[in-house]
Design an enzyme around this catalytic site. Sequence first.
Site, PDB file in Angstrom:
ATOM      1  N   ARG A  56      30.359  41.637  31.096  1.00 45.12           N
ATOM      2  CA  ARG A  56      31.234  40.980  30.142  1.00 45.12           C
ATOM      3  C   ARG A  56      30.439  40.164  29.127  1.00 45.12           C
ATOM      4  O   ARG A  56      29.311  39.761  29.374  1.00 45.12           O
ATOM      5  CB  ARG A  56      32.209  40.042  30.875  1.00 45.12           C
ATOM      6  CG  ARG A  56      33.232  40.746  31.735  1.00 45.12           C
ATOM      7  CD  ARG A  56      34.187  39.749  32.379  1.00 45.12           C
ATOM      8  NE  ARG A  56      33.514  38.840  33.307  1.00 45.12           N
ATOM      9  CZ  ARG A  56      33.213  37.578  33.034  1.00 45.12           C
ATOM     10  NH1 ARG A  56      33.528  37.059  31.855  1.00 45.12           N
ATOM     11  NH2 ARG A  56      32.617  36.816  33.923  1.00 45.12           N
ATOM     12  N   LYS A 198      39.830  42.659  32.343  1.00 48.45           N
ATOM     13  CA  LYS A 198      39.842  41.203  32.388  1.00 48.45           C
ATOM     14  C   LYS A 198      40.687  40.598  31.271  1.00 48.45           C
ATOM     15  O   LYS A 198      41.219  39.486  31.415  1.00 48.45           O
ATOM     16  CB  LYS A 198      38.415  40.656  32.341  1.00 48.45           C
ATOM     17  CG  LYS A 198      37.624  40.919  33.625  1.00 48.45           C
ATOM     18  CD  LYS A 198      38.376  40.397  34.858  1.00 48.45           C
ATOM     19  CE  LYS A 198      37.567  40.563  36.127  1.00 48.45           C
ATOM     20  NZ  LYS A 198      38.332  40.156  37.337  1.00 48.45           N
ATOM     21  N   HIS A 217      42.567  35.067  41.058  1.00 49.53           N
ATOM     22  CA  HIS A 217      41.419  35.969  41.051  1.00 49.53           C
ATOM     23  C   HIS A 217      40.973  36.130  42.499  1.00 49.53           C
ATOM     24  O   HIS A 217      40.090  35.435  42.975  1.00 49.53           O
ATOM     25  CB  HIS A 217      40.298  35.386  40.194  1.00 49.53           C
ATOM     26  CG  HIS A 217      39.130  36.303  40.034  1.00 49.53           C
ATOM     27  ND1 HIS A 217      37.840  35.842  39.899  1.00 49.53           N
ATOM     28  CD2 HIS A 217      39.047  37.653  39.971  1.00 49.53           C
ATOM     29  CE1 HIS A 217      37.016  36.868  39.760  1.00 49.53           C
ATOM     30  NE2 HIS A 217      37.729  37.975  39.805  1.00 49.53           N
ATOM     31  N   SER A 235      32.715  37.637  40.851  1.00 47.38           N
ATOM     32  CA  SER A 235      32.069  38.935  40.986  1.00 47.38           C
ATOM     33  C   SER A 235      30.813  38.826  41.831  1.00 47.38           C
ATOM     34  O   SER A 235      29.980  37.945  41.633  1.00 47.38           O
ATOM     35  CB  SER A 235      31.716  39.466  39.590  1.00 47.38           C
ATOM     36  OG  SER A 235      30.994  40.660  39.681  1.00 47.38           O
ATOM     37  N   LYS A 239      34.555  39.947  47.520  1.00 46.41           N
ATOM     38  CA  LYS A 239      36.011  40.116  47.594  1.00 46.41           C
ATOM     39  C   LYS A 239      36.396  41.548  47.951  1.00 46.41           C
ATOM     40  O   LYS A 239      37.161  41.789  48.879  1.00 46.41           O
ATOM     41  CB  LYS A 239      36.664  39.748  46.260  1.00 46.41           C
ATOM     42  CG  LYS A 239      36.621  38.296  45.880  1.00 46.41           C
ATOM     43  CD  LYS A 239      37.554  37.971  44.738  1.00 46.41           C
ATOM     44  CE  LYS A 239      37.516  38.965  43.602  1.00 46.41           C
ATOM     45  NZ  LYS A 239      36.200  39.095  42.968  1.00 46.41           N
ATOM     46  N   THR A 240      35.860  42.487  47.206  1.00 45.15           N
ATOM     47  CA  THR A 240      36.216  43.888  47.427  1.00 45.15           C
ATOM     48  C   THR A 240      35.728  44.367  48.782  1.00 45.15           C
ATOM     49  O   THR A 240      36.448  45.029  49.529  1.00 45.15           O
ATOM     50  CB  THR A 240      35.626  44.764  46.304  1.00 45.15           C
ATOM     51  OG1 THR A 240      36.119  44.314  45.049  1.00 45.15           O
ATOM     52  CG2 THR A 240      36.003  46.223  46.497  1.00 45.15           C
ATOM     53  N   ASP A 254      41.350  42.469  43.606  1.00 44.05           N
ATOM     54  CA  ASP A 254      40.782  41.548  42.621  1.00 44.05           C
ATOM     55  C   ASP A 254      41.763  40.577  41.979  1.00 44.05           C
ATOM     56  O   ASP A 254      41.388  39.453  41.672  1.00 44.05           O
ATOM     57  CB  ASP A 254      40.089  42.350  41.516  1.00 44.05           C
ATOM     58  CG  ASP A 254      39.171  41.496  40.663  1.00 44.05           C
ATOM     59  OD1 ASP A 254      38.384  40.718  41.226  1.00 44.05           O
ATOM     60  OD2 ASP A 254      39.248  41.598  39.426  1.00 44.05           O
ATOM     61  N   ARG A 319      29.211  49.811  38.760  1.00 45.06           N
ATOM     62  CA  ARG A 319      30.619  49.680  39.142  1.00 45.06           C
ATOM     63  C   ARG A 319      31.262  51.030  39.438  1.00 45.06           C
ATOM     64  O   ARG A 319      30.888  52.060  38.878  1.00 45.06           O
ATOM     65  CB  ARG A 319      31.398  49.011  38.015  1.00 45.06           C
ATOM     66  CG  ARG A 319      31.005  47.575  37.735  1.00 45.06           C
ATOM     67  CD  ARG A 319      31.684  46.632  38.676  1.00 45.06           C
ATOM     68  NE  ARG A 319      31.369  45.244  38.398  1.00 45.06           N
ATOM     69  CZ  ARG A 319      32.040  44.218  38.920  1.00 45.06           C
ATOM     70  NH1 ARG A 319      33.049  44.443  39.728  1.00 45.06           N
ATOM     71  NH2 ARG A 319      31.689  42.973  38.643  1.00 45.06           N
TER      72      ARG A 319
END
Length: 528
Positions: A56, A198, A217, A235, A239-240, A254, A319
């Site tokens: 980003r 996002k 988030h 990130s 989390k994933t 997410d 990703r």
Amino acid sequence: MISTKIGDELKNLLSGENVNNQLSVPQLVEKATSRGEAKLSADGAVVAQTGKYTGRSPKDKYIVEEASSKDKIDWGSVNRPISSEIFDSLYTKMLKHLKIKDELFVFKGFAGADPASRLSIQVVNEYAWHNLFVHQLFIRPTMDELKAFNANFTILSAPSFKADPAVDGTSSETFIIVSMEKRIILIGGTEYAGEMKKSIFSIMNYLLPENGILPMHCSANVGEEGDVALFFGLSGTGKTTLSADAHRKLIGDDEHGWSDNGVFNIEGGCYAKCVNLSQEKEPEIFGAISFGSVLENVVIDPDTRIPDYDDVSLTENTRAAYPIHNIENIVTPSVAGHPKTVIFLTADAFGVLPPISRLTKEQAMYHFLSGFTSKLAGTERGITSPEATFSTCFGSPFLPLPATVYAEMLGAKIEEHDAQVFLVNTGWTGGSYGVGKRMNLKYTRAMVREALAGNLNDVETEMNDVFGLEMPTAINGVPTEVLNPRNAWADGAAYDLKAKELADLFRENFKKFGTVSEDIKLKGGPIA
């Protein structure tokens, strides 16, 4: 509302002969490969490179300063204002740029699995693989829903259109500009697909609180007994990985909303980091990458087309984007009840926070507002090694409203539904970055598993003298010496110095929350 002029210009663009509407996955795969945008992996995934923008671009993100929203936005380094005149000028230029392209690709879908609060979105892409990305990441409409579709927000994405800062008033050639009033998002000068995802999340963070819904988030999953768990973290914090559990059903990986009815997924897909991905360590994610998935900046063998997930020559921020139904254990539709367990994930590059600690309500609010973690290499432009940071509510880049709005909503819901909160360090142990090592994923999984089962709610704990955190003294499947971070360091005195350094950073950062109650300030933070 979109003005008549703006609406007519957009309608004119979308009625062009070069527009491909709502193509299927096979059609988009064919387009992406035949146009030379991407290659096909051995698993049938579309493999694309994003050039110099592999993450980003937060310094290139703006919100238009408009009468209807300017008093609500938390303006600053994250939410940077830009004028309507600049937006209108770039909008006109982008329309002209897109109109002459040989082909455009349009996706219509939803953000929000709860029909009562979902957002209708349409995305206009210059690249077929970008359109495949949003097709997999957002919620795909039925044929009946398409017939009555009316977009609430539109994204115009044109990577090959670059701004001229001297003329267009931007910081660089890249720009991500949101107009809340005109309900349009402009994305130019970057091929990084995550900007689209996002941008919509930022919109949901603006809209949902108005309806009493907390946007979050976080990942979410649910056990066999209906027990819902949330996983907050930036990130790269896990989390994933941690929410994709073979023994629990995934709600989403997410972005979620927490309403009076419970939790719902905002998206229809997953956007997983795949650096060092392996079938052994992350079987659910590894198996989810199949035909129609999108691999971003992943290196593949030129002959076999087999992905090399250990190759980070392009970026560490590799990703994989795939629809949520590629995960076997999912909740359909992606909605569930109220959470009983909340996990705050942090990748501590200092290596001083406990691998898991049980939080009081005040500590939960303190650490949610603090949002401490380490930005990992590649997640943003310019980040080449782990960098300690405080990201409010574990999602500061995506929060248009003041942080206390979200924090107060979370605190109220935790109290109302008697949720237990844990802080989990997935970062370093035995020393800071460069000296210690990354926390063993096997141990983290074991700790989280015990927390979700409720087995850590009443266990014996010892106090961390610096942070005031309750650390369990024994957890099934985890070596005892791992649980106290000081014991993992070869030099206890060195740990004390580094821990005090981080504690001071916590206190300094928290000074910006002047309106927070004294209970949270005094009972929630470090004590030494």
